[in-house]
Design an enzyme around this catalytic site. Structure first.
Site, PDB file in Angstrom:
ATOM      1  N   LEU A 112     -44.809  17.719  34.752  1.00 48.21           N
ATOM      2  CA  LEU A 112     -44.640  18.429  33.478  1.00 48.21           C
ATOM      3  C   LEU A 112     -45.835  18.215  32.546  1.00 48.21           C
ATOM      4  CD1 LEU A 112     -40.850  17.768  32.751  1.00 48.21           C
ATOM      5  CD2 LEU A 112     -41.898  19.920  33.486  1.00 48.21           C
ATOM      6  N   GLN A 163     -44.178  10.324  28.754  1.00 50.28           N
ATOM      7  CA  GLN A 163     -44.279  11.778  28.592  1.00 50.28           C
ATOM      8  C   GLN A 163     -43.544  12.292  27.361  1.00 50.28           C
ATOM      9  OE1 GLN A 163     -43.101  12.436  32.875  1.00 50.28           O
ATOM     10  NE2 GLN A 163     -44.574  14.101  32.661  1.00 50.28           N
ATOM     11  N   HIS A 168     -46.244   6.990  36.734  1.00 50.80           N
ATOM     12  CA  HIS A 168     -46.362   7.246  35.287  1.00 50.80           C
ATOM     13  C   HIS A 168     -46.233   5.947  34.499  1.00 50.80           C
ATOM     14  CE1 HIS A 168     -46.713  11.485  34.333  1.00 50.80           C
ATOM     15  NE2 HIS A 168     -45.761  11.819  35.206  1.00 50.80           N
TER      16      HIS A 168
END
Ligand code: NI
Length: 180
Positions: A103, A50, A148
Site C-alpha cells: 500500500l 504505514q 516493515h
C-alpha cells in the site's frame, strides 16, 4: 478512524518498530484503526509505520479464496484477521516467487522471492504469546509485514533490474513525500 497510508519517501517507513510493552486499550484501538484503514485501502496487510506509528504491530487479512488450494488446509488454523504484536519469525522453509505489492507503493508490483513457509511467534490481543505457521500468500504477507517493522520495504526486495523499471514511479513518490 481511517488513516491515510504513508507512502514511500516518508522517513517513518525506515524506522525500526518499538516493542509493545503491554496490550492496553490504546493498543487495541490502534489495531482497530489499522484494520479499518487496511480494509478501506483494499490491502491484505498493514504495518504500524504505514499509519505513522512505531509500535511493533501489523495486521493481515488474506482472503481464503486468494490462497492456492494446497495452502488452504495448512493455513486454516490461522484465524483472520491476524493481528501480530511484537512478531518474530522463528523459522522459514522453501521458496516461492510471486507478484507482491504494498500500500505504500501504489501501482507498483514485482515478482519477489520469499520463503514458502514461515513460523512466526507474536503477542495476541489478549497479551498471550502465540506461534503459528503459514504457507503461500499468508506466509508472504507475514514476511512482508515483519519486514516493515524492521524498516525494510518492497523496494529493498527488488532486483536492480526491477527497481530500474519502476524508477520513475519511485522518484515521483519520493518527490511527493518531500512536498507533503
Ligand atoms: Ni507493505
Amino acid at each position: 478512524m481511517i488513516y491515510q497510508v504513508v507512502t514511500f519517501g516518508h522517513e517513518i517507513l525506515r524506522q525500526k518498530a518499538v516493542p509493545v510493552a503491554k496490550v492496553t486499550e490504546a493498543v487495541r484501538q490502534l489495531v482497530r484503526d489499522m484494520l479499518e484503514s487496511m480494509y478501506a485501502a483494499k490491502g491484505v496487510g498493514l504495518a504500524a509505520e504505514q499509519v505513522g506509528h512505531t509500535e511493533s504491530i501489523c495486521v493481515i487479512d488474506v482472503p481464503r479464496d486468494a490462497e492456492k488450494e494446497a495452502c488452504r488446509e495448512e493455513n486454516a488454523a490461522v484465524t483472520m484477521p491476524l493481528v501480530l504484536i511484537n512478531p518474530e519469525i522463528l523459522a522459514t522453509e522453501g521458496k516461492q516467487r510471486n507478484e507482491e505489492g504494498c500500500l505504500s507503493f501504489p501501482e507498483i508490483g514485482a515478482p519477489i522471492t520469499r520463503a514458502d513457509k514461515v513460523t512466526v511467534t507474536y503477542t495476541d490481543l489478549d497479551g498471550a504469546r502465540v506461534t503459528v505457521s503459514a504457507r503461500g500468500l499468508l506466509s508472504r504477507a507475514i514476511q512482508h509485514e515483519v519486514d516493515h517493522l524492521n524498516g525494510i520495504l518492497l523496494v529493498d526486495r527488488m532486483s536492480a533490474m526491477q527497481k530500474m523499471s519502476v524508477s520513475g514511479q519511485l522518484r515521483r513518490l519520493q518527490k511527493n513525500a518531500q512536498e507533503e
